[in-house]
Design an enzyme around this catalytic site. Sequence first.
Site, mmCIF file in Angstrom:
data_model
loop_
_atom_site.group_PDB
_atom_site.id
_atom_site.type_symbol
_atom_site.label_atom_id
_atom_site.label_comp_id
_atom_site.label_asym_id
_atom_site.label_seq_id
_atom_site.Cartn_x
_atom_site.Cartn_y
_atom_site.Cartn_z
ATOM 1 N N SER A 134 -23.499 -29.273 -13.976
ATOM 2 C CA SER A 134 -23.662 -30.276 -12.928
ATOM 3 C C SER A 134 -25.083 -30.847 -12.957
ATOM 4 O O SER A 134 -25.440 -31.557 -13.884
ATOM 5 C CB SER A 134 -23.281 -29.678 -11.572
ATOM 6 O OG SER A 134 -23.105 -30.662 -10.595
ATOM 7 N N HIS A 170 -18.123 -33.487 -13.085
ATOM 8 C CA HIS A 170 -16.992 -33.303 -12.151
ATOM 9 C C HIS A 170 -16.130 -34.575 -12.105
ATOM 10 O O HIS A 170 -15.673 -35.007 -11.048
ATOM 11 C CB HIS A 170 -17.505 -32.952 -10.756
ATOM 12 C CG HIS A 170 -18.504 -31.845 -10.739
ATOM 13 N ND1 HIS A 170 -18.246 -30.607 -11.279
ATOM 14 C CD2 HIS A 170 -19.779 -31.796 -10.262
ATOM 15 C CE1 HIS A 170 -19.313 -29.828 -11.119
ATOM 16 N NE2 HIS A 170 -20.257 -30.532 -10.513
#
Length: 241
Positions: A134, A170
């Site tokens: 991330s 994501h």
Amino acid sequence: MPADAPTILATSGGLRLGHRTRYEFSPLTEYAVELAGVTGRAPRICLLTTALGDDRAMLTLLYEAAQVAGWVPSHLALFPMPNAPDITAHLLEQDVIWVAGGSVAGLLAMWRLHGVDDAMRAAWEAGVVLTGVSAGSLCWHVGGTTDSFGPDLRPVTNGLALLPFSNGVHYDSEEQRRPLFHRLVADGTLPDGYATSDGAGLLYRGTEFVEALIERDGAAAYSVAGSGGRAVETQLDVRRL
């Protein structure tokens, strides 16, 4: 022993819930360690949770996960002061640097304040494998989409730019990610780039994209390029770890 070329494995994965511990490192991170080419001793991995404000509880859990994997963990913390007297020297001693998710905007600000940006470039150029999830994927690129500022995603455009691309994380699991990434690439706010769904990673050697990897079935990776004021998305071939 450093990797044979500057190496980054940027992911939307690499960490999962453990069986006997809270967390364990999963195949994407295991592959990053493999890329370091360590033989004859346990690999050294430096853990950074800057994007979580150097959360001590999370660091403890990550140490546990690294030890379960058979690696030798250390960490770099910046709050309330750097825990290493020479940040560059500490990072250069590592085989792998793993960066946790959280606030990429906060991470970048703190890294620049303490010179970690320059230290990361030195480590990368020396062959220390850079990886993470991330925020720990976005940071190596020019920029991407982030929830650092609130639940409505916004662009971040001041990444370390070790890689000359944008990055989407994501990508399939959070509904704002894909449309905003498309819009930012289409209007030139971000350069062309690559995106990963949860469980996927992007391998770069130097500044060249090499391949997309997945650690679970159904994960995917994409290239996104601007063309005539719109974004063109192409799903990439992936290799299952």
